[in-house]
Write an enzyme that holds these catalytic residues in place. Structure first.
Site, PDB file in Angstrom:
ATOM      1  N   SER A 199     -26.138 -64.066  33.134  1.00 50.14           N
ATOM      2  CA  SER A 199     -25.533 -65.395  31.934  1.00 50.14           C
ATOM      3  C   SER A 199     -26.411 -66.453  31.467  1.00 50.14           C
ATOM      4  O   SER A 199     -28.057 -66.564  31.950  1.00 50.14           O
ATOM      5  CB  SER A 199     -24.509 -66.793  32.785  1.00 50.14           C
ATOM      6  OG  SER A 199     -25.300 -67.307  33.338  1.00 50.14           O
ATOM      7  N   ASP A 200     -25.972 -66.806  30.536  1.00 52.78           N
ATOM      8  CA  ASP A 200     -26.803 -67.834  29.784  1.00 52.78           C
ATOM      9  C   ASP A 200     -26.298 -68.355  30.671  1.00 52.78           C
ATOM     10  O   ASP A 200     -25.635 -68.903  31.558  1.00 52.78           O
ATOM     11  CB  ASP A 200     -26.530 -68.092  27.749  1.00 52.78           C
ATOM     12  CG  ASP A 200     -26.614 -68.898  27.360  1.00 52.78           C
ATOM     13  OD1 ASP A 200     -28.471 -69.261  28.169  1.00 52.78           O
ATOM     14  OD2 ASP A 200     -26.791 -69.292  25.861  1.00 52.78           O
ATOM     15  N   TRP A 201     -26.785 -69.838  30.315  1.00 52.74           N
ATOM     16  CA  TRP A 201     -27.642 -71.270  30.891  1.00 52.74           C
ATOM     17  C   TRP A 201     -26.160 -72.138  31.256  1.00 52.74           C
ATOM     18  O   TRP A 201     -26.393 -72.442  30.420  1.00 52.74           O
ATOM     19  CB  TRP A 201     -29.371 -71.797  30.602  1.00 52.74           C
ATOM     20  CG  TRP A 201     -30.071 -71.007  31.358  1.00 52.74           C
ATOM     21  CD1 TRP A 201     -31.132 -71.769  32.531  1.00 52.74           C
ATOM     22  CD2 TRP A 201     -30.820 -69.905  31.822  1.00 52.74           C
ATOM     23  NE1 TRP A 201     -32.465 -70.976  32.545  1.00 52.74           N
ATOM     24  CE2 TRP A 201     -32.025 -69.926  32.380  1.00 52.74           C
ATOM     25  CE3 TRP A 201     -30.231 -68.676  31.211  1.00 52.74           C
ATOM     26  CZ2 TRP A 201     -32.535 -69.067  33.305  1.00 52.74           C
ATOM     27  CZ3 TRP A 201     -31.014 -67.702  31.573  1.00 52.74           C
ATOM     28  CH2 TRP A 201     -31.709 -67.489  32.367  1.00 52.74           C
TER      29      TRP A 201
END
Ligand code: BGC
Length: 742
Positions: free
Chosen positions: A263-265
């Protein structure tokens, strides 16, 4: 004595056979990776499996200590290895060994049109990552340049899917040759920043597949990338970090991606979707990307305790979990558990050399009337350098790609070093952003200034009058809203009153050179009043040296624009059709951004509307001249499973050695569907001595003639006549040849 010897041999033999028998399959790197994965998976407990699929700190996830598998360390990406932050906070860890080499931003790499430089870039970056103990670099980024307002365009590879696809593959291969995973990002349709968590992109299948996905597909199928990062935004009302269509169907089913989706952060929002829709590793949840510390939140991640509860109470079987863990284990065996991976190196002279070569090859000479450039080194006595960007460190800032560097040469220092016998003066000209800090890293520069705007201009003009050359370094600067993650630029114009400074200086001195530092096109209302313009990108550690190389002629510029440089925002489809940034829904939670221009992005749009940009895609001048001639095709008729090779002669007709990029575009003469007038389908950079000529060959196949057919959900090409257009810029294609697809 003999008896003793036999006894010793027997003991040794038993130890060694005992040793051999007991090496578990997962530790035996002579075994195929899939066998090792299955063996390791079978040994893991439920908690161990859940432990490896989500973060345990800001940038790491857990290994399997009981099985001797180390923790997994990620780091940004994509231009150098980001400095370390604390375990659970965004504050700097304060290490003294994390100052890196900053390589040129990816826009500059794309502008080289040179895949061999992308390979060197990847190798060098991977070596730095290894030395720093990182197992995955969060890059490269390949989101398409749809609007010049996108704050993160500088981290990407331009507007053309073929160019981005061609350049991303060697970057990944080079990086991963070190046993460090690349993580191509941000998948997909993350083409602006301002509302990146709320944007729901509405787009045709055709535009999705023809424009926005090819570089990701190439990363997967040709680069064999080990990691991929989901984007913050939504597609079909689902966040892209857990998006059924993008991840399960396109990426994993159709493209057969076997690595990890991370996931992106803070990009995961829901347990069920994270479990079911293709996310494999969750990072940054509840930290809002970059802002809040979140002590001990990791057990509460969507893919941690909530997932475990769902498994224990029967909501989920372990089918999805095992698939995620297999992918993570595969990544471990490719990286942390790969005994053959290299040890790496940091801040080596080779890395600086790579950075400088990429920069020299990617800087674009946009305009050079009356050959003002290169600076006449033997005649120049006094050069006035103006502009904050001549002195400001540009490696700090811009968001997650911000770096802490071992050294960064400013343009002013680079010029001074390159021109020992010349008096190089400096004037500020304008004040931009004096802060010089990002996420706890400070440049330490004092850029304070007490003069007001008109005084700054007056002082610069006074000195400009007596100079042989005036070189102005301006543009954007990676501060908020000026080419920086999290926000888009607010408008197309240059900030900080720079237009006025440029006009005044151009009036004061006819040898005026504008060096634009940015990752984006900017408005140039004064373009006809100034003779020379250089696109200087964000170049990193070697910025000043490389810019000086090009300005003084030590390097002959050969970069080509990886995007179209519009005169106004309305030259871009996204703006002409008023689609950006989209329309908020009544609940104000989601903003729908409809990509109404479809496949007509960049030069495709400009061709269709007969717009003449300020500078075309693929444009870039040289200090020498080239002639292209004698275009030939290997056949008149090509079949769907065949190939066709175009050969063209390139001659350096000038007095300096230099490199030209031969570009090949395909025009479909008789399509049954709307097609762009032309599309880039091949290019090759060729280096030539003065007077030298070479035949350049570019081979294409059926893919180059195909479009995405929505009716059959697949790529399709149609029999009939095509034209190959060949030249050195999308607006300079003097040679053409027809052929048939049969
Ligand atoms: C960015 C990513 C980056 C991540 C970790 C996010 O805010 O969008 O590109 O890799 O942070 O720093």
């Amino acid at each position: 004595m003999r008896k003793i010897l036999i006894a010793v041999v027997a003991v040794l033999a038993s130890v060694s056979s005992w040793g051999q028998k007991s090496v578990p399959v997962y530790l035996d790197n002579t075994k195929p990776i899939e066998e090792r994965v299955e063996d390791a998976l079978a040994r893991m407990t439920l908690d161990e499996k859940l432990g490896v699929i989500h973060a345990q700190s800001k940038f790491s996830s857990r290994g399997v200590p009981r099985l001797g598998m180390p923790d997994f360390w990620t780091d940004d990406g994509p231009h150098g290895v980001r400095p370390d932050v604390l375990w659970d906070e965004w504050e700097q860890a304060g290490q003294t060994n994390d100052s890196c080499v900053a390589f040129p931003a990816l826009t500059c790499l794309a502008a080289t049109f040179d895949p061999s430089l992308a390979m060197r870039y990847g190798i060098s970056l991977g070596e730095e990552a290894r030395y720093r103990g990182k197992d995955m670099i969060l890059g490269p980024g390949v989101n398409i340049y749809r609007t010049p307002l996108n704050g993160r365009n500088f981290e990407y590879m331009g507007e053309d899917p073929f160019l981005a696809s061609t350049m991303v593959v060697p970057y990944i291969q080079g990086l991963q040759s070190n046993g460090v995973a690349a993580c191509v990002k941000h998948y997909a349709l993350n083409n602006d920043e301002e509302y990146r968590n709320q944007v729901n992109v509405v787009i045709s299948d055709r535009a999705l597949h023809e424009i926005y996905l090819p570089a990701f597909k190439a990363a997967v199928q040709k680069g064999h990338v080990w990691g991929l990062m989901g984007a913050y935004n939504l597609y079909k009302n689902q966040h892209n970090c857990h998006n059924e269509i993008l991840l399960n169907q396109i990426l994993k089913r159709d493209w057969k991606f076997d690595g990890v989706v991370i996931s992106d952060w803070g990009g995961a929002h829901d347990t069920e979707q994270s479990v079911m829709n293709g996310l494999d590793m969750e990072f940054g949840t509840w930290t809002d990307g970059l802002h809040f510390g979140a002590s001990n939140a990791y057990q509460n991640y969507y893919l941690a305790n909530p997932y475990k509860e769902g498994i224990l109470n029967g909501k989920y079987t372990t089918k999805e979990l095992d698939d995620k863990v297999r992918r993570v284990l595969r990544t471990f065996f490719r990286t942390t558990m790969n005994p053959d991976r290299k040890t790496g190196s940091m801040c080596s002279e080779e890395h600086y050399e790579t950075a400088r070569d990429v920069a020299n090859s990617g800087i674009v000479l946009l305009k050079n009337d009356k050959s003002v450039l290169p600076v006449n080194v033997s005649k120049a006595r006094r050069i006035l350098v103006v502009g904050e960007n001549a002195v400001k460190m540009m490696t700090v800032g811009g968001g997650s790609s911000s770096l802490k560097v071992q050294r960064e040469v400013s343009p002013l220092d680079g010029l001074k070093a390159a021109l020992p016998g010349v008096q190089v003066d400096y004037e500020r000209g304008y004040v931009g952003d004096v802060t010089g800090a990002y996420n706890g890293v400070t440049t330490g520069q004092d850029l304070s200034e007490s003069r007001n705007a008109s005084q700054l201009i007056a002082d610069a003009v006074a000195k400009a009058k007596n100079a042989d050359y005036v070189i102005f370094f301006g543009g954007l600067n990676k501060s908020d809203y000026q080419d920086c993650e999290g926000h888009d630029r607010k408008n197309y114009e240059l900030p900080y009153n720079q237009d006025a400074v440029i006009e005044a200086l151009a009036k004061a001195n006819k040898n005026f050179i504008y060096v634009n530092i940015s990752g984006n096109a900017v408005a140039m209302p004064w373009i006809n009043k100034i003779p020379a313009i250089v696109q200087g990108w964000f170049i990193g550690s070697e910025a000043g040296n490389a810019l000086a190389d090009v300005l003084t002629g030590k390097a002959n510029p050969s970069g080509k624009l990886p995007f179209s440089w519009g005169r106004t925002l309305n030259d871009y489809g996204a703006h002409a059709l008023n689609t950006y940034p989209g329309k908020w829904r009544a609940d104000k939670k989601i903003i729908d951004e409809e990509y109404k221009e479809g496949i007509y992005v960049g030069y495709r749009w400009m061709d269709s509307k007969k717009i003449k940009p300020t500078f075309a895609f693929g444009h870039g001048l040289s200090y020498t001249t080239f002639a292209l001639s004698n275009l030939r095709a290997s056949t008149k008729d090509v079949t769907r499973d065949g190939k066709i090779t175009f050969t063209v002669n390139v001659k350096n007709t000038g007095k300096r050695a230099g490199a030209e990029v031969v570009q090949l575009y395909i025009h479909d003469d008789e399509a049954s569907v709307d097609r762009p007038y032309k599309e880039l389908k091949g290019f090759q950079k060729v280096f030539l001595q003065p007077g030298e000529s070479k035949d350049v060959q570019i081979t294409i196949d059926n893919e180059a003639m195909s479009f995405y057919d929505e009716a059959s959900n697949g790529w399709k090409s149609e029999n009939g006549s095509f034209t190959a257009l060949v030249g050195n810029s999308s607006d300079n294609l003097p040679l053409n040849i027809k052929f048939n697809l049969k």
